[in-house]
Write an enzyme that holds these catalytic residues in place. Structure first.
Site, PDB file in Angstrom:
ATOM      1  CB  SER A  28     -19.068  38.160   7.692  1.00  0.00           C
ATOM      2  OG  SER A  28     -18.917  38.984   8.818  1.00  0.00           O
ATOM      3  CB  VAL A  29     -19.958  34.080  11.167  1.00  0.00           C
ATOM      4  CG1 VAL A  29     -20.261  33.180  10.077  1.00  0.00           C
ATOM      5  CG2 VAL A  29     -18.421  34.469  10.964  1.00  0.00           C
ATOM      6  CG  HIS A 102     -24.683  34.860   9.137  1.00  0.00           C
ATOM      7  ND1 HIS A 102     -24.343  35.566  10.357  1.00  0.00           N
ATOM      8  CD2 HIS A 102     -25.128  33.627   9.417  1.00  0.00           C
ATOM      9  CE1 HIS A 102     -24.834  34.672  11.352  1.00  0.00           C
ATOM     10  NE2 HIS A 102     -25.254  33.777  10.756  1.00  0.00           N
ATOM     11  CB  CYS A 103     -21.116  32.364   4.388  1.00  0.00           C
ATOM     12  SG  CYS A 103     -20.423  33.539   3.355  1.00  0.00           S
ATOM     13  CD  GLN A 104     -15.216  31.980   8.599  1.00  0.00           C
ATOM     14  OE1 GLN A 104     -15.725  30.961   8.927  1.00  0.00           O
ATOM     15  NE2 GLN A 104     -14.544  32.621   9.503  1.00  0.00           N
TER      16      GLN A 104
END
Length: 163
Positions: A28-29, A102-104
């Site tokens: 994740s971020v 990574h993403c949200q």
């Protein structure tokens, strides 16, 4: 913070990413990249990035690490248009060290990009999905992303000169 539909507590100082291979991680971020990351791929809408940084939050990217931003919203068609550049970026930098995608929440977009990268190395779609889900149990790529990745991979096979 929220990952998918489950609440997950991230302990301070511990990474919120999972190793997919020895040099490829998905998270994740809020992932805390270690100095060993040669590159970081961030998959967020610019608005998400602005919201994250408005309160002073910084995306933690190791000093000197290469960065690649994919400006794409979750559960929105069109991720495939970013895959050629993302895969080339990952392929270039994974030789020098580990790469974090990574993403949200680390549930849909970043696992999808990891699956595309694994497929670009010759892994089958089913094997790539299985590997990512086995290493990151919360990974749940949006089905239309997976369909796009399948079409993208088939197009690469038919026209290798474009990859």
């Amino acid at each position: 913070f929220l990952r998918g539909c489950r609440m997950v507590e991230v302990l301070p100082g511990l990474p919120s990413f999972d190793w997919i291979t020895a040099r490829l991680a998905v998270g994740s971020v809020l992932s805390r990249p270690t100095p060993g990351f040669a590159a970081v791929v961030t998959v967020l809408r610019r608005r998400e990035m602005d919201e994250l940084t408005a309160d002073g939050t910084r995306l933690l990217v190791p000093e000197g690490a290469a960065k690649h931003l994919i400006n794409h919203a979750d559960r929105t068609p069109g991720l495939a248009q970013h895959l050629d550049r993302a895969v080339r970026f990952i392929d270039l930098h994974i030789r020098a060290g580990a790469v974090l995608i990574h993403c949200q929440a680390g549930v849909s977009r970043s696992p999808s990009v990891a699956i595309a990268y694994l497929m670009s190395t010759g892994m089958s779609r089913a094997a790539a999905i299985s590997l990512v889900r086995s290493k990151r149990p919360e990974a749940d790529p949006w089905l239309p992303f997976l369909a796009e990745i399948g079409t993208w991979a088939e197009e690469r096979r038919r026209h290798p000169e474009r990859g």
